[in-house]
Design a protein around this motif. Structure first.
Motif, mmCIF file in Angstrom:
data_model
loop_
_atom_site.group_PDB
_atom_site.id
_atom_site.type_symbol
_atom_site.label_atom_id
_atom_site.label_comp_id
_atom_site.label_asym_id
_atom_site.label_seq_id
_atom_site.Cartn_x
_atom_site.Cartn_y
_atom_site.Cartn_z
ATOM 1 N N GLY A 29 -22.439 29.159 2.024
ATOM 2 C CA GLY A 29 -23.897 29.041 2.065
ATOM 3 C C GLY A 29 -24.491 28.225 0.919
ATOM 4 O O GLY A 29 -25.693 27.967 0.898
ATOM 5 N N TRP A 30 -23.673 27.802 -0.051
ATOM 6 C CA TRP A 30 -24.190 27.001 -1.171
ATOM 7 C C TRP A 30 -24.313 25.529 -0.767
ATOM 8 O O TRP A 30 -23.619 25.061 0.126
ATOM 9 N N GLY A 31 -25.156 24.811 -1.470
ATOM 10 C CA GLY A 31 -25.204 23.347 -1.362
ATOM 11 C C GLY A 31 -24.424 22.770 -2.532
ATOM 12 O O GLY A 31 -24.659 23.159 -3.683
ATOM 13 N N ILE A 32 -23.467 21.878 -2.242
ATOM 14 C CA ILE A 32 -22.590 21.358 -3.300
ATOM 15 C C ILE A 32 -22.811 19.850 -3.430
ATOM 16 O O ILE A 32 -22.821 19.124 -2.418
ATOM 17 N N TYR A 33 -22.971 19.369 -4.655
ATOM 18 C CA TYR A 33 -23.150 17.934 -4.920
ATOM 19 C C TYR A 33 -22.099 17.480 -5.924
ATOM 20 O O TYR A 33 -21.993 18.058 -7.013
ATOM 21 N N LEU A 34 -21.326 16.450 -5.578
ATOM 22 C CA LEU A 34 -20.217 15.998 -6.421
ATOM 23 C C LEU A 34 -20.344 14.492 -6.653
ATOM 24 O O LEU A 34 -20.359 13.716 -5.691
ATOM 25 N N CYS A 35 -20.407 14.068 -7.910
ATOM 26 C CA CYS A 35 -20.609 12.635 -8.181
ATOM 27 C C CYS A 35 -19.769 12.173 -9.363
ATOM 28 O O CYS A 35 -19.675 12.866 -10.377
ATOM 29 N N GLY A 36 -19.212 10.990 -9.242
ATOM 30 C CA GLY A 36 -18.518 10.368 -10.362
ATOM 31 C C GLY A 36 -17.111 9.907 -10.005
ATOM 32 O O GLY A 36 -16.864 9.408 -8.895
ATOM 33 N N TYR A 37 -16.222 10.087 -10.961
ATOM 34 C CA TYR A 37 -14.838 9.611 -10.882
ATOM 35 C C TYR A 37 -14.176 10.103 -9.576
ATOM 36 O O TYR A 37 -14.105 11.319 -9.331
ATOM 37 N N PRO A 38 -13.680 9.202 -8.719
ATOM 38 C CA PRO A 38 -13.206 9.613 -7.391
ATOM 39 C C PRO A 38 -12.169 10.749 -7.377
ATOM 40 O O PRO A 38 -12.294 11.657 -6.557
ATOM 41 N N PRO A 39 -11.160 10.762 -8.268
ATOM 42 C CA PRO A 39 -10.206 11.889 -8.203
ATOM 43 C C PRO A 39 -10.872 13.233 -8.489
ATOM 44 O O PRO A 39 -10.506 14.253 -7.904
ATOM 45 N N MET A 40 -11.881 13.232 -9.378
ATOM 46 C CA MET A 40 -12.613 14.483 -9.646
ATOM 47 C C MET A 40 -13.351 14.931 -8.387
ATOM 48 O O MET A 40 -13.310 16.102 -7.994
ATOM 49 N N VAL A 41 -14.008 13.982 -7.727
ATOM 50 C CA VAL A 41 -14.778 14.308 -6.523
ATOM 51 C C VAL A 41 -13.847 14.886 -5.451
ATOM 52 O O VAL A 41 -14.152 15.893 -4.803
ATOM 53 N N LYS A 42 -12.668 14.279 -5.327
ATOM 54 C CA LYS A 42 -11.709 14.735 -4.309
ATOM 55 C C LYS A 42 -11.231 16.162 -4.611
ATOM 56 O O LYS A 42 -11.229 17.030 -3.734
ATOM 57 N N THR A 43 -10.871 16.398 -5.876
ATOM 58 C CA THR A 43 -10.386 17.739 -6.262
ATOM 59 C C THR A 43 -11.493 18.771 -6.079
ATOM 60 O O THR A 43 -11.262 19.859 -5.542
ATOM 61 N N ALA A 44 -12.693 18.433 -6.548
ATOM 62 C CA ALA A 44 -13.801 19.390 -6.486
ATOM 63 C C ALA A 44 -14.153 19.720 -5.034
ATOM 64 O O ALA A 44 -14.470 20.862 -4.705
ATOM 65 N N LYS A 45 -14.060 18.728 -4.169
ATOM 66 C CA LYS A 45 -14.380 18.951 -2.754
ATOM 67 C C LYS A 45 -13.397 19.965 -2.161
ATOM 68 O O LYS A 45 -13.784 20.901 -1.458
#
Ligand code: FAD
Length: 336
Positions: A291-307
């Motif tokens: 139910g949360w809204g998630i926003y991920l921005c920046g260095y592509p490997p970080m975005v991939k891991t965080a997703k």
């Protein structure tokens, strides 16, 4: 094998070739930057034919209806259909903006403010493409909020050997006019769910769109908790700390956490920062994200891991919005 018709010439594609690669192989100079379908620098238009679906992802419905597609991720062999294509004119894609301010935010990051000749309708967190006089073009995220700021605000990190970022840091001056294309991207605050908790994770200048999204949400009267985690390897990479702390002071539902992944304990303590990468710290603290809204921005490997981590913690894929800063020719260097 499919072929493309461009500028009154027919070019046969070789296996697995993209339209962009085929045009380059045949001597055409097409502007490009990320080559992964993210930045939209190479956008072209179809005169005839149906492009593979992948070359339309990331475009707005209106752009698709006007025939735009992304040649860097367009492999016509997937449909087997010949394509007749054209380059859009400048007037169709670009507007003008004048540099109104350039200011350092840290040793490696500067703030660029631009004033447009006609208002740009955008959402905080989207990105624009900046083009300088010789055609060099790069994508930068918007930290400004339309209802709060009367200029466009970008945060530019200087990269070793980087053509555009060094030019902006060293040579660009207030008063200079640049071409801008956009706004692009779908990583922005979506109203209508004011009580939804939001998790914003970024590293480096990934803070720019998150700063815009957080202020936009607060200006819309968002009542849910907003947690922003900003990561850097070194303390000098943490910028806008006063602004973020002031936002947290002014809004009890906004929380800012600085994360340092490469500093010793003493330096971390001096900076009031947590130990580790932003995505690891954020997900350790918030591990139930349904139910949360998630926003991920920046260095592509970080975005991939965080997703991946956010999904495993229960976030629905449709609620995870991301802008990976895909760059040309990524070097295997540590980030700061
Ligand atoms: C959607 C999107 C949004 C973006 N938003 C921003 C933004 O808000 N702010 C911002 O600063 N950038 C942003 N970028 C990246 C930006 O578009 C450029 O790629 C970046 O500024 C580098 O361009 P350049 O011309 O200076 O470097 P280029 O001439 O394109 O070359 C990059 C150089 O840097 C090297 N390099 C690549 N990655 C690193 C790294 N991590 N550390 C050190 N060297 C490296 C490469 O090997 C190469 O030498 C975004 C990209 C995308 C796709």
């Amino acid at each position: 094998m499919a072929s493309i018709n461009f500028a009154a010439a027919q070019h046969a594609l070789v296996p697995d070739e993209t339209v962009l690669e085929c045009l380059e192989r045949n001597g055409h100079e097409i502007p490009f930057s990320c080559r992964t379908g993210v930045c939209l620098s190479c956008m072209m238009r179809l005169r005839c034919g149906t492009p593979p679906r992948a070359s339309l992802d990331g475009l707005r419905q209106g752009q698709i209806e006007q025939g735009y597609f992304l040649p860097c991720v367009c492999r016509p062999e997937e449909t087997g259909e010949d394509l007749e294509i054209e380059a859009p004119t400048d007037a169709e894609l670009f507007g003008r903006a004048v540099v109104s301010e350039l200011a350092p935010l840290s040793a490696a990051v500067c703030r660029l403010r631009l004033r447009t000749s006609v208002p740009l309708f955008y959402h905080a967190g989207q990105f624009i493409n900046l083009r300088r006089g010789d055609g060099l073009m790069r994508a930068y995220s918007l930290a400004s909020v339309p209802r709060l700021d009367d200029t466009l605000e970008l945060h530019i990190k200087r990269l070793g050997g980087g053509k555009m970022s060094n030019w902006i840091h060293e040579e660009l001056e207030p008063g200079t006019a640049l071409d801008i294309q956009g706004p692009n991207g779908e990583c922005y605050y979506i109203g209508g769910e004011a009580a939804r908790p939001l998790l914003l994770i970024g590293n480096g200048t990934g803070l720019a769109p998150l700063y815009g999204i957080a202020r936009d949400a607060l200006a819309h009267g968002h009542t849910g908790q907003i947690h922003l985690f900003h990561g850097s390897r070194t303390a000098k990479g943490l910028y806008y700390r006063d602004e973020l702390n002031a936002l947290a002071q002014a809004h009890e539902n906004f929380h800012y956490t600085a994360c340092l992944s490469g500093e010793e304990a003493e330096a971390r303590a001096a900076n009031g920062a947590r130990e580790g990468r932003a995505e690891a710290v954020a997900l350790a603290e918030h591990d139930k994200l349904a139910g949360w809204g998630i926003y991920l921005c920046g260095y592509p490997p970080m975005v991939k891991t965080a997703k991946k981590l956010a999904f495993l913690a229960g976030a629905e894929l449709a609620n995870i919005l991301a802008d990976p800063y895909e760059m040309q020719d990524l070097r295997r260097l540590p980030r700061d």
